[in-house]
Write an enzyme that holds these catalytic residues in place. Sequence first.
Site, short mmCIF file in Angstrom:
data_model
loop_
_atom_site.label_atom_id
_atom_site.label_comp_id
_atom_site.label_asym_id
_atom_site.label_seq_id
_atom_site.Cartn_x
_atom_site.Cartn_y
_atom_site.Cartn_z
N ALA A 1 14.46 -5.10 -8.37
CA ALA A 1 14.82 -3.89 -7.63
C ALA A 1 15.75 -4.26 -6.48
O ALA A 1 15.82 -5.42 -6.06
CB ALA A 1 13.56 -3.22 -7.09
N ASP A 2 16.42 -3.26 -5.98
CA ASP A 2 17.20 -3.42 -4.77
C ASP A 2 17.17 -2.09 -4.02
O ASP A 2 16.98 -1.03 -4.62
CB ASP A 2 18.65 -3.82 -5.06
CG ASP A 2 19.30 -4.39 -3.81
OD1 ASP A 2 18.98 -5.55 -3.45
OD2 ASP A 2 20.10 -3.69 -3.17
N GLN A 3 17.33 -2.21 -2.71
CA GLN A 3 17.29 -1.02 -1.86
C GLN A 3 18.36 -1.13 -0.78
O GLN A 3 18.57 -2.20 -0.21
CB GLN A 3 15.93 -0.86 -1.19
CG GLN A 3 15.84 0.37 -0.28
CD GLN A 3 14.55 0.42 0.51
OE1 GLN A 3 14.31 -0.42 1.35
NE2 GLN A 3 13.72 1.40 0.21
#
Length: 189
Positions: free
Chosen positions: A68-70
């Site tokens: 994931a990335d944010q």
Amino acid sequence: MNVILGSASRSRKCVLNRAGYNFRVMTADIDEKAIRFNDPKKLVLTLANAKADALLPKINEPAILITADQVVFCNAKIREKPESENEARAFLESYAQYPAECVNGVAITNTQTKKRITELNISKIYFRPIPVNVINQLIKEGGIFAQAGSFSAEDPLIEPYVEKIEGTLDSIMGLPMELVARLIDEVKN
């Protein structure tokens, strides 16, 4: 099936633990700054996929890989981890005027079948003005330098200034579990 979290993020580990998953952690050694897009949605999905692509050759077992990335999108600008005290201060001072959109890109990969599903999740967090002495303390403690947008919604110093959240706390923390659980079920089949 084993679960692998492809992230060193303390927040993501915390969210996955709270959800009751047994998992191990692997980190993708990619240069995230080499991947750039002005569109926050495209950026986080591309980074989540790049992390999965980097980790897959290192996994020799049937597993579910979560990457994931944010980024935080605020006042029409992408905010990642702050690079300086001044940048962290500017981020924190601005949140009383503009809500912070936490844009998450999630990639779930079945390492056995190579099936991968990616999806976006966006939550908003609204803040009351954060006092200068609180901002100074946050900078001094240093934890905000590991957080997209310079904040953790669960930080005891920040919590009193959270006005409301549109979405879920786990999404604000970088791993929207309802989405993750649904995608895990989809890649298992």
